[in-house]
Write an enzyme that holds these catalytic residues in place. Sequence first.
Site, PDB file in Angstrom:
ATOM      1  N   LYS A  20      -3.680  13.121  70.308  1.00  0.00           N
ATOM      2  CA  LYS A  20      -4.161  13.586  68.996  1.00  0.00           C
ATOM      3  C   LYS A  20      -4.943  14.888  69.149  1.00  0.00           C
ATOM      4  CE  LYS A  20      -7.705  12.369  65.565  1.00  0.00           C
ATOM      5  NZ  LYS A  20      -6.958  12.480  64.296  1.00  0.00           N
ATOM      6  N   ILE A 431      -9.896   7.951  40.787  1.00  0.00           N
ATOM      7  CA  ILE A 431      -9.492   6.712  41.465  1.00  0.00           C
ATOM      8  C   ILE A 431     -10.615   6.106  42.304  1.00  0.00           C
ATOM      9  CG2 ILE A 431      -7.788   5.724  43.059  1.00  0.00           C
ATOM     10  CD1 ILE A 431      -6.752   6.562  40.250  1.00  0.00           C
ATOM     11  N   GLY A 432     -11.623   6.894  42.672  1.00  0.00           N
ATOM     12  CA  GLY A 432     -12.739   6.262  43.380  1.00  0.00           C
ATOM     13  C   GLY A 432     -13.514   7.165  44.302  1.00  0.00           C
ATOM     14  N   ARG A 515      -2.410  11.064  63.390  1.00  0.00           N
ATOM     15  CA  ARG A 515      -3.332  10.141  62.706  1.00  0.00           C
ATOM     16  C   ARG A 515      -3.364   8.794  63.421  1.00  0.00           C
ATOM     17  NH1 ARG A 515      -6.376   8.215  58.724  1.00  0.00           N
ATOM     18  NH2 ARG A 515      -5.793   6.297  57.661  1.00  0.00           N
ATOM     19  N   TRP A 561      -4.037  -4.280  56.456  1.00  0.00           N
ATOM     20  CA  TRP A 561      -4.527  -3.172  57.277  1.00  0.00           C
ATOM     21  C   TRP A 561      -5.515  -3.628  58.348  1.00  0.00           C
ATOM     22  CZ3 TRP A 561      -5.243   1.033  52.892  1.00  0.00           C
ATOM     23  CH2 TRP A 561      -3.981   1.355  52.386  1.00  0.00           C
ATOM     24  N   HIS A 641      -5.422  -0.248  41.572  1.00  0.00           N
ATOM     25  CA  HIS A 641      -4.733   1.003  41.915  1.00  0.00           C
ATOM     26  C   HIS A 641      -3.666   0.711  42.956  1.00  0.00           C
ATOM     27  CE1 HIS A 641      -3.885   5.160  42.722  1.00  0.00           C
ATOM     28  NE2 HIS A 641      -4.104   4.967  44.009  1.00  0.00           N
ATOM     29  N   GLU A 665       0.381   6.145  41.472  1.00  0.00           N
ATOM     30  CA  GLU A 665       0.799   7.489  41.881  1.00  0.00           C
ATOM     31  C   GLU A 665       2.131   7.791  41.214  1.00  0.00           C
ATOM     32  OE1 GLU A 665       0.791   9.213  45.994  1.00  0.00           O
ATOM     33  OE2 GLU A 665      -0.274   7.380  46.460  1.00  0.00           O
ATOM     34  N   HIS A 694      -2.665  14.994  47.487  1.00  0.00           N
ATOM     35  CA  HIS A 694      -2.366  15.347  48.875  1.00  0.00           C
ATOM     36  C   HIS A 694      -2.168  16.850  49.038  1.00  0.00           C
ATOM     37  CE1 HIS A 694      -1.129  11.095  48.379  1.00  0.00           C
ATOM     38  NE2 HIS A 694      -1.795  10.978  49.500  1.00  0.00           N
TER      39      HIS A 694
END
Length: 753
Positions: A20, A431-432, A515, A561, A641, A665, A694
């Site tokens: 990375k 959205i937050g 990532r 996740w 969401h 989205e 994005h």
Amino acid sequence: MTILNHTLGFPRVGLRRELKKAQESYWAGNSTREELLAVGRELRARHWDQQKQAGIDLLPVGDFAWYDHVLTTSLLLGNVPARHQNKDGSVDIDTLFRIGRGRAPTGEPAAAAEMTKWFNTNYHYMVPEFVKGQQFKLTWTQLLDEVDEALALGHKVKPVLLGPVTWLWLGKVKGEQFDRLSLLNDILPVYQQVLAELAKRGIEWVQIDEPALVLELPQAWLDAYKPAYDALQGQVKLLLTTYFEGVTPNLDTITALPVQGLHVDLVHGKDDVAELHKRLPSDWLLSAGLINGRNVWRADLTEKYAQIKDIVGKRDLWVASSCSLLHSPIDLSVETRLDAEVKSWFAFALQKCHELALLRDALNSGDTAALAEWSAPIQARRHSTRVHNPAVEKRLAAITAQDSQRANVYEVRAEAQRARFKLPAWPTTTIGSFPQTTEIRTLRLDFKKGNLDANNYRTGIAEHIKQAIVEQERLGLDVLVHGEAERNDMVEYFGEHLDGFVFTQNGWVQSYGSRCVKPPIVIGDISRPAPITVEWAKYAQSLTDKPVKGMLTGPVTILCWSFPREDVSRETIAKQIALALRDEVADLEAAGIGIIQIDEPALREGLPLRRSDWDAYLQWGVEAFRINAAVAKDDTQIHTHMCYCEFNDIMDSIAALDADVITIETSRSDMELLESFEEFDYPNEIGPGVYDIHSPNVPSVEWIEALLKKAAKRIPAERLWVNPDCGLKTRGWPETRAALANMVQAAQNLRRG
């Protein structure tokens, strides 16, 4: 018949995420291409040596990728979209990065390829693009170069190659539509060429990955396997490799293929070893995927031994990881903060290699003493108070249908909410999350490292929340958020505040490109020892007369996740999380928070691989959400969401969530995603995202108005909300202010008619 072991692949990123760091340094222009390539060589050499030292017989080569292994295969086949090609037609590492990221140190920037989930994992691959009449040729020799590298180091090599049918299945046609399966005969000569080159190097076995064979494939795709593998036979021995599910439903197709071996996932699949042995050709090798490559738990090797021992000596047999170890952290030994009891329950990639060595030795010798010794902590875990919480188990057992029902139907609730909030038409919200600035990240890091005391940390977070409220009021938004300055990650934050989770220091796994994520680990029954979000939500609400949303991550997303327990079902884990967060909803409500958002971006991506298994998953996934939300009173508005995905095949389940408002989205699809909601006649309120967060591009007022007018043709305007596509965490404040100002202006224009 001596039994060997192997892995299907190994983590690429390095223990300290060296890959990375090297990638991002190169992309930023701070290092040379040769320096990047040198890091790759060093990592490959280290990882081969580590596997060998841990007792692995056959080392995977070709599992390393500079961005993604599907993208590597695309380049191998010469499949480079026109917009990413070099002017001279050559292919280099920057070509690969332009496809993956849209830009690289050389070449012209262009839109990146689409990225999506690799089967049902949290890894993402770059979707191959197909156009009519395209040509294929061997243009990227990374696999062959790395085989030469490993052979020069004296290793016993097993090349890894993504198979032709799965590669086509994973791709998409661009432009004029045609059947992508028609390209199969065009790519097979390249595969033949690669296999011939491997044969020249003295390679005996090639692992050819065809995970599509665990899916419920259309018959035409199943029929394509025989001619494809007829064309590939003869040059080397082929180990047809499947994973993530069992193969029994497609075994007739598989056993007709001219291959020399089959790898099956005996962890996630329901295949019976005796049945496989009976149905596979007697001269085939069976590679038994006994060690879970997708989780972090120590294996019960006595159980694994029992699973396979009856066919020992009856056919050629290898033992292996269920899938690539790409999905597991690298090395447990560097975790210094886990207490000894909990640490003894885990096995990361290197420890899984050791498990394979122990299993191989026991199967060859018949001596199982070492297996029993290794498995002892698993027996202890089954009775640990760290795992079992009788109060949680009792509460879960007492759930009734009423616990997942709001007091009244949406129409009644909507009336109560309109009376309470008195929002204008086209209400605006976000959205937050708001931009996570360097100051915010430094504040959290200093506190985590002990360089900042709790009082100063809280003062700093409060200041950032206050700034977020001031910004939103200045912009004229109708429903505000506190901005989530205190949260590093939407799942990790909740895991840190719930009993039943632990966290690692270096448990990184690759998500895509550079990532990496460090998933929480569910080790036991989940409960909430204290309120999690209430204090900051209450503080934010005290700063304004406008409603401030409480923000929660939903139970299915937290489950998907994280690394889950293996001793209970996913349904059990999700419902335990739901009960813990149900208490959070009640506490937010008691603190005066009238709008509560429960994010479930992972609901769809958690779907099982086989459609025949979807209903059961969706039933408990929806129930978990409803348990979480149903405690809310009529005049408390529940939002959810969901990120970009296809909704049409799960619309029943989305409606069954019974959220008062769903934000989705849609900007990248030009509002086309709303078609599913229109056709279904979705009854509740919807906030279709009006711009893509994005991108740093700022949408114009006219653009947003046009999208909203388009939305109003599908959904009645009185049920539409106005919001961005997703959270604004990764954006900077300048473009955030500009985009939200235009969004608010567009809503105000529509109100005026």
